[in-house]
Design an enzyme around this catalytic site. Sequence first.
Site, PDB file in Angstrom:
ATOM      1  N   SER A   1       4.389  -1.539   4.362  1.00 16.14           N
ATOM      2  CA  SER A   1       4.239  -2.963   4.765  1.00 16.14           C
ATOM      3  C   SER A   1       4.699  -4.058   4.019  1.00 16.14           C
ATOM      4  O   SER A   1       4.090  -4.070   2.686  1.00 16.14           O
ATOM      5  CB  SER A   1       3.060  -3.440   5.535  1.00 16.14           C
ATOM      6  OG  SER A   1       3.020  -2.692   6.748  1.00 16.14           O
TER       7      SER A   1
ATOM      8  N   GLU B   1     -10.879  -1.649   4.782  1.00 17.25           N
ATOM      9  CA  GLU B   1     -10.213  -2.329   6.065  1.00 17.25           C
ATOM     10  C   GLU B   1     -10.759  -2.526   7.143  1.00 17.25           C
ATOM     11  O   GLU B   1     -10.368  -3.221   7.867  1.00 17.25           O
ATOM     12  CB  GLU B   1      -9.000  -1.184   6.030  1.00 17.25           C
ATOM     13  CG  GLU B   1      -7.860  -1.438   6.835  1.00 17.25           C
ATOM     14  CD  GLU B   1      -6.773  -0.604   6.685  1.00 17.25           C
ATOM     15  OE1 GLU B   1      -5.694  -0.733   7.125  1.00 17.25           O
ATOM     16  OE2 GLU B   1      -7.013   0.650   6.772  1.00 17.25           O
TER      17      GLU B   1
ATOM     18  N   ASN C   1      -4.213   7.891  17.314  1.00 16.65           N
ATOM     19  CA  ASN C   1      -5.320   8.022  18.002  1.00 16.65           C
ATOM     20  C   ASN C   1      -6.151   9.386  18.148  1.00 16.65           C
ATOM     21  O   ASN C   1      -7.305   9.779  18.315  1.00 16.65           O
ATOM     22  CB  ASN C   1      -5.220   7.484  19.550  1.00 16.65           C
ATOM     23  CG  ASN C   1      -5.335   5.971  19.769  1.00 16.65           C
ATOM     24  OD1 ASN C   1      -5.575   5.055  18.769  1.00 16.65           O
ATOM     25  ND2 ASN C   1      -5.192   5.471  20.985  1.00 16.65           N
TER      26      ASN C   1
ATOM     27  N   GLN D   1       0.789  -1.234  -0.146  1.00 18.32           N
ATOM     28  CA  GLN D   1       0.010   0.137  -0.069  1.00 18.32           C
ATOM     29  C   GLN D   1       0.763   1.164   0.175  1.00 18.32           C
ATOM     30  O   GLN D   1       1.643   1.644   0.915  1.00 18.32           O
ATOM     31  CB  GLN D   1      -0.887   0.052   1.210  1.00 18.32           C
ATOM     32  CG  GLN D   1      -1.823   1.325   1.491  1.00 18.32           C
ATOM     33  CD  GLN D   1      -3.019   1.210   2.607  1.00 18.32           C
ATOM     34  OE1 GLN D   1      -3.234   0.221   2.704  1.00 18.32           O
ATOM     35  NE2 GLN D   1      -3.033   2.009   3.277  1.00 18.32           N
ATOM     36  N   GLY D   2       0.794   2.168  -1.259  1.00 21.61           N
ATOM     37  CA  GLY D   2       1.405   3.334  -1.086  1.00 21.61           C
ATOM     38  C   GLY D   2       0.433   4.549  -0.624  1.00 21.61           C
ATOM     39  O   GLY D   2       0.156   5.490  -1.599  1.00 21.61           O
ATOM     40  N   TYR D   3       0.340   4.553   0.654  1.00 26.33           N
ATOM     41  CA  TYR D   3      -0.399   5.756   1.085  1.00 26.33           C
ATOM     42  C   TYR D   3       0.325   6.720   1.983  1.00 26.33           C
ATOM     43  O   TYR D   3       0.505   7.700   1.427  1.00 26.33           O
ATOM     44  CB  TYR D   3      -1.584   5.305   2.045  1.00 26.33           C
ATOM     45  CG  TYR D   3      -2.887   4.807   1.419  1.00 26.33           C
ATOM     46  CD1 TYR D   3      -2.953   4.457   0.016  1.00 26.33           C
ATOM     47  CD2 TYR D   3      -4.014   4.796   2.123  1.00 26.33           C
ATOM     48  CE1 TYR D   3      -4.225   4.357  -0.392  1.00 26.33           C
ATOM     49  CE2 TYR D   3      -5.238   4.468   1.728  1.00 26.33           C
ATOM     50  CZ  TYR D   3      -5.545   4.110   0.485  1.00 26.33           C
ATOM     51  OH  TYR D   3      -6.592   3.931  -0.239  1.00 26.33           O
ATOM     52  N   SER D   4       0.954   6.322   3.059  1.00 28.02           N
ATOM     53  CA  SER D   4       1.674   7.612   3.700  1.00 28.02           C
ATOM     54  C   SER D   4       2.848   8.059   3.165  1.00 28.02           C
ATOM     55  O   SER D   4       3.340   7.306   2.378  1.00 28.02           O
ATOM     56  CB  SER D   4       2.165   6.629   5.300  1.00 28.02           C
ATOM     57  OG  SER D   4       0.928   6.311   5.880  1.00 28.02           O
TER      58      SER D   4
END
Length: 392
Positions: free
Chosen positions: A163, A246, A370, A128-131
């Site tokens: 990841s 997710e 959070n 996953q290439g998000y952050s």
Amino acid sequence: MKLGFSPADEAFRAECAEWLQAEMTGEFADIRGIPNLCDAIPRRKEWEQRLGEAGWSCIGWPREWGGRDATIAQQVIFAEEYARAGAPNRINHIGVELAGPTILAFGSEEQKARYLPEIAAGRQIWCQGYSEPNAGSDLANVKTKARLEDGEWVVNGQKVWTSLAHYSDMIFVVARSEDGSAGPKGLSFLLMDMDQPGIEVRPIRQINGEAEFNETFLTDARCAADAMLGAAGEGWKVAMALLAFERGVSTLGQQMQFRNELDAVIDAAKANGKAAVPVIRQKIARAEIGLRLMRYGALRMLSGTDLAAIDGAALTYKIQWATWRRDLGELGMEVLGQAGEVASGDHYSWPTLPNLFLFSRSDTIYGGTNQIQRNLIAERGLGLPREPRGQA
């Protein structure tokens, strides 16, 4: 819709439990109960393909794309039995649980035919290439850029916390495709091949010694023009739908893993006498109550008809489980005492609990801290005014 288990569902439970137990005590007994995600990768890839061959890889997908058209109840049952059997964490969970459902929802027929069979068969591992370094919880701050050039998207930027990128074949990338755009506008969702000169992966060593996470650098990395999911500039909509997936059926399987971890804490407390300490007993009881509340909440969340929608229950779930598991990790170390601080080679005493303690601290950070989760609950769930934000 009420989520319940009919006699047919229980027959399905017996079928999948029998198959999983046979595999985990037979050909794949060597990877049963492996606690670390980066262990035995070649064997776990074989396991992904075995799941695909037997039709258990993505049972909620349509049959034409390698699934079983399983009901929500059946998907919950399989997730529970998978964890109960001690089967290893899926190294292609991002492909099966995130990329696949998103392609099913937004992909063209050609895209479905290109990607889904390979994911279902366990032959194509996704990441996953998000952050990014400055776009973690604030995903709308993405700076990675994509431009259309000679029939291809050319992508430049950096992703982080990707990841298992070092074991992956494909990556989905959220990139800014409209010059001058800001925030959620002007983003696009691209499906890219990892095996190309323009992509470099650098492992990030974690506190527990593993390197599950990576930095991923894209330097003139390319994908075909038709490798975009959804329309140009509408990547935010696709990305948010993926986050809803997710928080879907896999949550029940996740909770069965939590059940195993809580049982490990209880076993340790019984073994060293800490179970007789009133404060420890109270904390274990509180953990048990929290786990049951999570299950009831997840069942209620999955009783909705639109699993791609992020409702109030879905908004609260991430902060609920992340805080609970962080506290469980601390409880595990409290139960072990000094035994949890002593390492022998690469293996800790009571191996799951020190690793749980070290890893669970990240649960309240990745996937939205959070603090960010509280903002989402307030603004999207309760309709409160947005927190003031400075100008970039």
